[in-house]
Design an enzyme around this catalytic site. Sequence first.
Site, PDB file in Angstrom:
ATOM      1  N   GLU A  51       0.816  -1.226   0.000  1.00 48.47           N
ATOM      2  CA  GLU A  51       0.000   0.000   0.000  1.00 48.47           C
ATOM      3  C   GLU A  51       0.846   1.271   0.000  1.00 48.47           C
ATOM      4  O   GLU A  51       0.303   2.383  -0.138  1.00 48.47           O
ATOM      5  CB  GLU A  51      -0.920   0.028   1.231  1.00 48.47           C
ATOM      6  CG  GLU A  51      -2.132  -0.886   1.153  1.00 48.47           C
ATOM      7  CD  GLU A  51      -1.798  -2.358   1.307  1.00 48.47           C
ATOM      8  OE1 GLU A  51      -0.917  -2.674   2.126  1.00 48.47           O
ATOM      9  OE2 GLU A  51      -2.394  -3.179   0.588  1.00 48.47           O
ATOM     10  N   HIS A  81       4.417 -14.880  -1.341  1.00 48.78           N
ATOM     11  CA  HIS A  81       4.198 -13.891  -2.409  1.00 48.78           C
ATOM     12  C   HIS A  81       5.155 -12.696  -2.265  1.00 48.78           C
ATOM     13  O   HIS A  81       4.830 -11.574  -2.575  1.00 48.78           O
ATOM     14  CB  HIS A  81       2.733 -13.465  -2.508  1.00 48.78           C
ATOM     15  CG  HIS A  81       2.135 -12.989  -1.221  1.00 48.78           C
ATOM     16  ND1 HIS A  81       2.118 -13.735  -0.069  1.00 48.78           N
ATOM     17  CD2 HIS A  81       1.514 -11.827  -0.921  1.00 48.78           C
ATOM     18  CE1 HIS A  81       1.527 -13.053   0.883  1.00 48.78           C
ATOM     19  NE2 HIS A  81       1.152 -11.885   0.399  1.00 48.78           N
ATOM     20  N   ARG A 120      19.529  -4.437   9.712  1.00 52.14           N
ATOM     21  CA  ARG A 120      19.442  -3.205   8.907  1.00 52.14           C
ATOM     22  C   ARG A 120      18.505  -2.167   9.501  1.00 52.14           C
ATOM     23  O   ARG A 120      18.217  -1.138   8.875  1.00 52.14           O
ATOM     24  CB  ARG A 120      18.987  -3.573   7.484  1.00 52.14           C
ATOM     25  CG  ARG A 120      20.056  -4.348   6.769  1.00 52.14           C
ATOM     26  CD  ARG A 120      19.573  -5.012   5.510  1.00 52.14           C
ATOM     27  NE  ARG A 120      20.484  -6.121   5.189  1.00 52.14           N
ATOM     28  CZ  ARG A 120      20.378  -6.903   4.138  1.00 52.14           C
ATOM     29  NH1 ARG A 120      19.410  -6.712   3.296  1.00 52.14           N
ATOM     30  NH2 ARG A 120      21.236  -7.878   3.930  1.00 52.14           N
TER      31      ARG A 120
HETATM   32  N1  INI Z   1       3.561  -6.665   3.723  1.00 49.75           N
HETATM   33  C1  INI Z   1       4.789  -6.285   4.095  1.00 49.75           C
HETATM   34  O1  INI Z   1       5.045  -5.079   4.216  1.00 49.75           O
HETATM   35  N2  INI Z   1       5.741  -7.206   4.366  1.00 49.75           N
HETATM   36  C2  INI Z   1       5.521  -8.546   4.242  1.00 49.75           C
HETATM   37  O2  INI Z   1       6.460  -9.332   4.514  1.00 49.75           O
HETATM   38  C3  INI Z   1       4.237  -8.978   3.838  1.00 49.75           C
HETATM   39  N3  INI Z   1       3.928 -10.396   3.710  1.00 49.75           N
HETATM   40  O3  INI Z   1       4.679 -11.222   4.255  1.00 49.75           O
HETATM   41  O4  INI Z   1       2.942 -10.769   3.156  1.00 49.75           O
HETATM   42  C4  INI Z   1       3.241  -8.008   3.572  1.00 49.75           C
HETATM   43  N4  INI Z   1       1.998  -8.347   3.191  1.00 49.75           N
HETATM   44  C5  INI Z   1       0.889  -7.420   3.206  1.00 49.75           C
HETATM   45  C6  INI Z   1       0.784  -6.597   1.938  1.00 49.75           C
HETATM   46  O5  INI Z   1       1.787  -5.598   1.920  1.00 49.75           O
HETATM   47  C7  INI Z   1      -0.565  -5.880   1.856  1.00 49.75           C
HETATM   48  O6  INI Z   1      -0.747  -5.076   2.990  1.00 49.75           O
HETATM   49  C8  INI Z   1      -1.763  -6.847   1.764  1.00 49.75           C
HETATM   50  O7  INI Z   1      -1.548  -7.808   0.731  1.00 49.75           O
HETATM   51  C9  INI Z   1      -3.066  -6.059   1.425  1.00 49.75           C
HETATM   52  O8  INI Z   1      -2.986  -5.457   0.149  1.00 49.75           O
END
Ligand code: INI
Length: 150
Positions: A51, A81, A120
Amino acid sequence: MPEADVRIGIVVARFNDAITSQLLEGAIEGLRRHGLPDEQVTVVRVPGSFEIPLAAQEMARSQRFDAIICLGCVIKGETRHFDYVAGGAASGIGRVSLECRVPVIFAVLTTEDAGQALDRSGLKMNRGREAAAEAIEMANLMRKLRQELA
Ligand code: INI
């Protein structure tokens, strides 16, 4: 004009909050170190790294910010994913910067495991702190370039 006479937006993902809150601390500390007053910094939170581009785009389009810092953390070993989330964030952030002509700093950690992400986002090395310096440098560079090329 002082180096830090700029307005900075920060978009930070809540996913992997233990890491991203450290990145946020690093970024804010980095901006303060450059003499930027807190009133010139706006922080926006989003659910995950995917997002980030949309919120960054809205901030960039407002023309209220000289640079935007994007903070997130995607851990490869923990998400099937990974490529979609990390790739979507990276390409979206790049697009926002070019389309809106505002520096948008990519400080989304993409790591193999949580240990690398912790390394990091700590005190010794903190990608958020680095991003603060990059944002100020790019904000000033764009201002200078525009003045010179006008
Ligand atoms: N979002 C992250 O910022 N880091 C992640 O590791 C992650 N994983 O593992 O899935 C993740 N998923 C959420 C994604 O960014 C969205 O918020 C969600 O798919 C809704 O659109």
